[in-house]
Enzyme design. Structure first.
Site, PDB file in Angstrom:
ATOM      1  N   LYS A  13      42.841 -12.085  42.790  1.00 54.93           N
ATOM      2  CA  LYS A  13      41.936 -10.907  43.273  1.00 54.93           C
ATOM      3  C   LYS A  13      42.685 -10.083  44.528  1.00 54.93           C
ATOM      4  O   LYS A  13      42.354  -9.069  44.628  1.00 54.93           O
ATOM      5  CB  LYS A  13      40.614 -11.529  43.676  1.00 54.93           C
ATOM      6  N   ARG A  88      29.955 -14.470  46.320  1.00 54.30           N
ATOM      7  CA  ARG A  88      30.507 -15.627  45.794  1.00 54.30           C
ATOM      8  C   ARG A  88      29.178 -16.522  45.041  1.00 54.30           C
ATOM      9  O   ARG A  88      29.639 -17.743  44.572  1.00 54.30           O
ATOM     10  CB  ARG A  88      31.163 -16.608  46.833  1.00 54.30           C
ATOM     11  N   ARG A 128      51.349 -21.439  46.213  1.00 54.91           N
ATOM     12  CA  ARG A 128      51.087 -20.647  47.505  1.00 54.91           C
ATOM     13  C   ARG A 128      51.029 -21.445  48.644  1.00 54.91           C
ATOM     14  O   ARG A 128      51.335 -21.252  49.822  1.00 54.91           O
ATOM     15  CB  ARG A 128      49.849 -19.962  47.077  1.00 54.91           C
ATOM     16  N   ARG A 134      48.375 -22.172  53.606  1.00 55.26           N
ATOM     17  CA  ARG A 134      47.241 -22.264  53.830  1.00 55.26           C
ATOM     18  C   ARG A 134      46.600 -23.572  54.005  1.00 55.26           C
ATOM     19  O   ARG A 134      46.730 -24.403  52.957  1.00 55.26           O
ATOM     20  CB  ARG A 134      46.152 -21.257  52.823  1.00 55.26           C
ATOM     21  N   ARG A 145      37.507 -26.467  45.303  1.00 55.82           N
ATOM     22  CA  ARG A 145      37.260 -24.932  45.231  1.00 55.82           C
ATOM     23  C   ARG A 145      37.033 -24.462  43.766  1.00 55.82           C
ATOM     24  O   ARG A 145      36.202 -23.629  43.638  1.00 55.82           O
ATOM     25  CB  ARG A 145      38.465 -24.072  45.903  1.00 55.82           C
TER      26      ARG A 145
HETATM   27  P1  ADP Z   1      40.181 -18.042  47.335  1.00 54.81           P
HETATM   28  O1  ADP Z   1      39.737 -16.927  46.582  1.00 54.81           O
HETATM   29  O2  ADP Z   1      41.638 -17.961  47.124  1.00 54.81           O
HETATM   30  O3  ADP Z   1      39.520 -19.208  47.271  1.00 54.81           O
HETATM   31  P2  ADP Z   1      39.381 -16.846  49.657  1.00 54.81           P
HETATM   32  O4  ADP Z   1      40.386 -16.148  50.719  1.00 54.81           O
HETATM   33  O5  ADP Z   1      38.319 -15.702  49.195  1.00 54.81           O
HETATM   34  O6  ADP Z   1      40.143 -17.738  48.816  1.00 54.81           O
HETATM   35  O7  ADP Z   1      38.368 -17.714  50.510  1.00 54.81           O
HETATM   36  C1  ADP Z   1      38.737 -18.736  51.489  1.00 54.81           C
HETATM   37  C2  ADP Z   1      37.476 -19.506  51.791  1.00 54.81           C
HETATM   38  O8  ADP Z   1      36.815 -18.842  52.743  1.00 54.81           O
HETATM   39  C3  ADP Z   1      36.236 -20.229  50.681  1.00 54.81           C
HETATM   40  O9  ADP Z   1      36.790 -21.406  50.246  1.00 54.81           O
HETATM   41  C4  ADP Z   1      35.160 -20.428  51.400  1.00 54.81           C
HETATM   42  O10 ADP Z   1      35.177 -21.505  52.255  1.00 54.81           O
HETATM   43  C5  ADP Z   1      35.158 -19.032  52.541  1.00 54.81           C
HETATM   44  N1  ADP Z   1      34.770 -17.838  51.906  1.00 54.81           N
HETATM   45  C6  ADP Z   1      35.305 -16.613  51.602  1.00 54.81           C
HETATM   46  N2  ADP Z   1      34.304 -15.862  51.014  1.00 54.81           N
HETATM   47  C7  ADP Z   1      33.202 -16.345  51.010  1.00 54.81           C
HETATM   48  C8  ADP Z   1      31.624 -16.134  50.651  1.00 54.81           C
HETATM   49  N3  ADP Z   1      31.427 -14.930  50.355  1.00 54.81           N
HETATM   50  N4  ADP Z   1      30.850 -16.937  50.839  1.00 54.81           N
HETATM   51  C9  ADP Z   1      30.981 -18.196  51.307  1.00 54.81           C
HETATM   52  N5  ADP Z   1      32.286 -18.588  51.556  1.00 54.81           N
HETATM   53  C10 ADP Z   1      33.385 -17.777  51.611  1.00 54.81           C
END
Ligand code: ADP
Length: 187
Positions: A13, A88, A128, A134, A145
């Protein structure tokens, strides 16, 4: 052009979002990037979110909703946006729809779902981990996750399908080939 990008962690994404920004000239709103920046800057919000993020859980709805609402109100987001990592869960999706109405903006045009298998996801995120370091790219957290994605975020596919806005594309192949397939379904 208001697009929601959907897909498991590591589905691409972020990468495709950047290319869509360049192509359509609208900003990307990434709650993950915003939260990581807050953690790095040591803000109150970042302190609140860090433990949850490191454990692979979802940060409280009110926190991410606040981030998105503020960003959607900015001048450059008036002509559209690419949403990456938000919504999400179903509650966030409902709030987003209401927020756009309240801000006088048109609704979401399409939800683009990048489909990638679980094995491929784990492989990419472990890769990654080596490159970016990270905190949440550790195998047990990655599994969590993926579980959280399946339980909380996957229902959004039905949410956008019911609105006739869902398109599912294969998220495996070259970055450019996947991008071309996205642009094609959006045109
Ligand atoms: P990825 O899609 O690679 O898991 P993101 O960068 O989108 O990673 O998100 C990393 C973390 O940030 C998530 O695991 C969560 O803890 C938090 N996060 C991101 N966006 C949201 C959201 N919309 N609602 C709740 N937590 C979020």
């Amino acid at each position: 052009m208001r697009i929601v990008l959907l897909g498991a962690p590591g589905s691409g994404k972020g990468t495709q979002g950047e290319k869509l920004v360049a192509h359509y000239g609208v900003p990307k709103i990434s709650t993950g990037d915003a939260l990581r920046a807050a953690v790095k800057a040591g803000t109150e919000l970042g302190k609140k979110a860090k433990a949850t993020m490191d454990a692979g859980g979802l940060v409280a709805n009110e926190i991410v909703i606040g981030i998105v609402e503020e960003r959607l109100g900015e001048a450059d987001a008036q002509k559209g946006c690419i949403l990456d990592g938000f919504p999400r869960n179903t509650a966030q999706a409902q709030v987003l729809d209401g927020m756009l109405t309240r801000l006088g903006q048109p609704g979401i045009d399409k939800a683009v779902h990048l489909h990638v298998s679980d094995e491929e996801i784990v492989k990419r995120l472990l890769d990654r981990a080596i490159k970016e370091g990270r905190e949440d790219d550790k195998e047990d957290v990655i599994r969590r996750r993926i579980d959280v994605y399946n339980a909380e975020t996957r229902p959004l596919l039905a949410y956008y399908q019911a609105q006739n806005k869902l398109v599912t594309l294969e998220g495996v192949g070259t970055v450019d080939a996947i991008f071309d397939s996205i642009v094609k379904v959006l045109s």
